[in-house]
Design a protein around this motif. Structure first.
Motif, short mmCIF file in Angstrom:
data_model
loop_
_atom_site.label_atom_id
_atom_site.label_comp_id
_atom_site.label_asym_id
_atom_site.label_seq_id
_atom_site.Cartn_x
_atom_site.Cartn_y
_atom_site.Cartn_z
N GLU A 1 -10.88 -10.71 -2.08
CA GLU A 1 -11.85 -9.95 -1.29
C GLU A 1 -11.95 -8.50 -1.77
O GLU A 1 -10.93 -7.83 -1.94
N THR A 2 -13.17 -8.04 -2.01
CA THR A 2 -13.40 -6.62 -2.24
C THR A 2 -14.04 -6.04 -0.98
O THR A 2 -14.72 -6.74 -0.25
N LYS A 3 -13.82 -4.73 -0.75
CA LYS A 3 -14.18 -4.15 0.54
C LYS A 3 -15.09 -2.94 0.40
O LYS A 3 -15.00 -2.20 -0.60
N PRO A 4 -15.95 -2.72 1.38
CA PRO A 4 -16.87 -1.58 1.32
C PRO A 4 -16.16 -0.24 1.29
O PRO A 4 -16.65 0.72 0.67
N GLU A 5 -14.98 -0.14 1.93
CA GLU A 5 -14.25 1.14 1.92
C GLU A 5 -13.75 1.49 0.52
O GLU A 5 -13.41 2.64 0.26
N ASN A 6 -13.72 0.49 -0.36
CA ASN A 6 -13.36 0.73 -1.77
C ASN A 6 -14.59 0.65 -2.68
O ASN A 6 -14.45 0.44 -3.89
N ASP A 7 -15.76 0.80 -2.08
CA ASP A 7 -17.02 0.69 -2.83
C ASP A 7 -17.15 -0.68 -3.50
O ASP A 7 -17.80 -0.81 -4.54
N PHE A 8 -16.57 -1.69 -2.90
CA PHE A 8 -16.60 -3.07 -3.39
C PHE A 8 -16.05 -3.20 -4.81
O PHE A 8 -16.38 -4.13 -5.54
N LYS A 9 -15.19 -2.28 -5.20
CA LYS A 9 -14.53 -2.37 -6.51
C LYS A 9 -13.33 -3.29 -6.41
O LYS A 9 -12.70 -3.40 -5.35
N LEU A 10 -12.99 -3.92 -7.51
CA LEU A 10 -11.78 -4.72 -7.57
C LEU A 10 -10.59 -3.80 -7.79
O LEU A 10 -10.60 -2.96 -8.70
N ARG A 11 -9.57 -3.94 -6.94
CA ARG A 11 -8.39 -3.08 -7.03
C ARG A 11 -7.20 -3.87 -7.60
O ARG A 11 -7.04 -5.06 -7.32
N ALA A 12 -6.39 -3.16 -8.37
CA ALA A 12 -5.22 -3.80 -8.98
C ALA A 12 -4.31 -4.43 -7.93
O ALA A 12 -3.80 -5.54 -8.12
N GLU A 13 -4.13 -3.72 -6.81
CA GLU A 13 -3.23 -4.23 -5.78
C GLU A 13 -3.77 -5.49 -5.10
O GLU A 13 -3.02 -6.23 -4.46
N ASP A 14 -5.06 -5.74 -5.24
CA ASP A 14 -5.63 -6.96 -4.68
C ASP A 14 -5.43 -8.16 -5.60
O ASP A 14 -5.43 -9.31 -5.14
N ILE A 15 -5.28 -7.89 -6.88
CA ILE A 15 -5.12 -8.97 -7.86
C ILE A 15 -3.71 -9.55 -7.84
O ILE A 15 -3.52 -10.78 -7.85
N LEU A 16 -2.72 -8.69 -7.82
CA LEU A 16 -1.32 -9.12 -7.99
C LEU A 16 -0.90 -10.27 -7.07
O LEU A 16 -0.29 -11.24 -7.53
N PRO A 17 -1.20 -10.20 -5.76
CA PRO A 17 -0.74 -11.29 -4.88
C PRO A 17 -1.43 -12.63 -5.17
O PRO A 17 -0.95 -13.67 -4.73
N LYS A 18 -2.53 -12.60 -5.89
CA LYS A 18 -3.30 -13.81 -6.15
C LYS A 18 -2.90 -14.51 -7.44
O LYS A 18 -3.30 -15.65 -7.68
N ILE A 19 -2.14 -13.83 -8.28
CA ILE A 19 -1.74 -14.42 -9.55
C ILE A 19 -0.59 -15.40 -9.34
O ILE A 19 0.39 -15.10 -8.65
N SER A 20 -0.73 -16.58 -9.93
CA SER A 20 0.32 -17.59 -9.84
C SER A 20 0.58 -18.16 -11.23
O SER A 20 -0.08 -17.78 -12.21
N SER A 21 1.48 -19.10 -11.31
CA SER A 21 1.80 -19.74 -12.59
C SER A 21 0.63 -20.57 -13.10
O SER A 21 0.60 -20.96 -14.28
N ARG A 22 -0.36 -20.84 -12.22
CA ARG A 22 -1.50 -21.67 -12.61
C ARG A 22 -2.76 -20.84 -12.88
O ARG A 22 -3.82 -21.40 -13.14
N THR A 23 -2.64 -19.54 -12.80
CA THR A 23 -3.80 -18.68 -13.03
C THR A 23 -4.20 -18.72 -14.50
O THR A 23 -3.42 -18.37 -15.38
N LYS A 24 -5.43 -19.14 -14.75
CA LYS A 24 -5.91 -19.26 -16.13
C LYS A 24 -6.87 -18.14 -16.50
O LYS A 24 -6.89 -17.67 -17.65
N ALA A 25 -7.67 -17.71 -15.52
CA ALA A 25 -8.72 -16.73 -15.85
C ALA A 25 -9.10 -15.93 -14.62
O ALA A 25 -8.76 -16.29 -13.49
N ILE A 26 -9.82 -14.85 -14.88
CA ILE A 26 -10.42 -14.05 -13.82
C ILE A 26 -11.85 -13.75 -14.23
O ILE A 26 -12.13 -13.52 -15.41
N ILE A 27 -12.75 -13.80 -13.27
CA ILE A 27 -14.15 -13.47 -13.54
C ILE A 27 -14.43 -12.06 -13.04
O ILE A 27 -14.20 -11.76 -11.87
#
Length: 407
Positions: free
Chosen positions: A145-171
């Motif tokens: 999820e990206t948020k309006p309070e961050n101008d809908f930008k992708l934040r590094a801290e939002d990515i880390l919890p989502k990465i797993s051993s099965r993560t192949k790619a990010i769009i």
């Protein structure tokens, strides 16, 4: 379920129809309706580009091209990427692939790298095709999820919890549809710092790169640490007003291009030949028209943001693409309810934010790829709708608005 439906692939059955089409189908049969829903330039393809497409047919260029696309076009794409965005793909014979729109590019990019069960990170709100294409490829979409309070930008801290051993790619999709958010060089640097030591491929959809209103577009492929693992997708539909020509392209490492070309040659063969000749003219002599169209979009952008804020619908100021994504949370209605009532009560079609993922709840998407006259009429009707809601006591809160519109 009917007897025939049991034969349909489970992955296809699991994907609902596009949340955008429902409203367009109603509008097409509604008299005097106005639409702000379509993500398509209202400009006609510039004449010199059209003329080249016509001329190519008159010259008899009606046969297949190379699977990869016309060599002349790939050379021009390589030059264009270097000149406009400092993206270096000098081996255009093996690093550039011409596709049937950016949509095919997204599809074959995913199918070339995703195995069953692989996870693909998708920042939301996002273009409606990403999740279905991941599913059709056998992958598992993982929302960020990206948020309006961050101008809908992708934040590094939002990515880390989502990465797993099965993560192949990010769009990555910036400038973004539907929010209009962009990522600056510093924003991307934070992402690079996380991804550079991980075996994660980046699919960077940059179809709106030319429609950046503040600063210059920056690609994650501009970072040396990420270039080899980044698949850059772009095309001619948005910037050059060539939606019906169905032409896109991919720039990437030779290994990725070879794999994607294998899929492309079996399912497509080659992109339309006359469109490829038109695209050569677009890249050589069409950029001045792109500038003019971008200036007009910018004028419309500022007008729409100002109007939405003044009517009490808080609106983030988009820095790219040609959409605004105002919040309708203050009305107390869901995105779907707001869009449906607006359509039936004021005959204006917008797209509910939920069409772009769950995090789009509480927002609507409005395109400013329409004439300023159409935009003004539609916003007048939306304002009337909002005033009626206020009269009914629906609004939960009001907002302070300090938006200045440049003349």
């Amino acid at each position: 379920m009917s007897n025939l439906e049991k034969y349909i692939s489970k992955s296809v059955q699991s994907v609902p129809p596009s949340g955008i089409r429902k409203f367009f189908d109603i509008v097409s049969e509604m008299k005097d309706a106005l639409s702000l829903g379509v993500g398509e330039p209202d400009f006609v393809t510039p004449w010199n580009i059209r003329e080249m497409g016509i001329y190519s047919i008159e010259e008899g260029h009606t046969h297949y091209t190379s699977n990869f696309g016309l060599l002349e076009l790939r050379k021009e794409i390589s030059r264009y990427l270097k000149d406009r965005f400092d993206l270096d793909y000098p081996n255009y014979r093996e690093q550039i692939l011409v596709t049937v729109g950016a949509s095919e590019a997204i599809d074959i990019a995913l199918r070339s790298i995703v195995d069953p069960g692989d996870e693909v990170l998708i920042p939301e709100p996002c273009f409606v095709s990403y999740k279905p294409c991941v599913i059709f490829a056998g992958g598992v979409p993982v929302e960020i999820e990206t948020k309006p309070e961050n101008d809908f930008k992708l934040r590094a801290e939002d990515i880390l919890p989502k990465i797993s051993s099965r993560t192949k790619a990010i769009i990555l999709s910036y400038p973004n549809n539907p929010t209009g958010a962009i990522m600056t060089k510093n924003d991307l640097k934070e992402i690079v710092d996380i991804l550079k030591d991980k075996e994660i491929i980046v699919i960077s959809d940059e179809i709106y790169a030319e429609l950046t209103y503040e600063g210059s577009h920056v690609s994650i492929a501009n970072f040396s640490e990420m270039k080899e693992r980044t698949i850059v997708i772009n095309g001619f539909s948005k910037a050059f007003a060539m939606t019906g020509w169905r032409l896109g392209f991919i720039a990437a490492n030779e290994v990725f291009i070879k794999a994607m070309a294998k899929i492309h040659q079996y399912i497509i063969m080659s992109a339309p030949t006359f469109s490829q000749y038109a695209a050569i003219e677009a890249l050589r002599n069409g950029l001045s028209e792109v500038e003019k169209m971008r200036d007009e979009y910018n004028r419309r952008r500022r007008y729409m943001v100002s109007r939405f804020n003044k009517m009490g619908l808080e609106c983030f100021e988009p820095r790219g693409a040609f959409y605004v994504f105002p919040s309708i949370k203050s009305t107390g209605l869901s995105s779907e309810e707001f869009a449906e009532r607006l359509l039936y009560e004021q005959k204006v079609a917008v797209v509910p934010g939920t069409a772009f993922g769950r995090s789009g709840e509480g927002f609507i998407r409005c395109s400013y790829a329409y004439s300023i006259e159409t935009i003004k009429q539609a916003l007048d009707r939306i304002e009337k709708f909002v005033l009626n809601l206020k009269t009914q006591g629906v609004f939960q809160q009001t907002h302070e608005n300090n938006v200045v519109v440049e003349k």
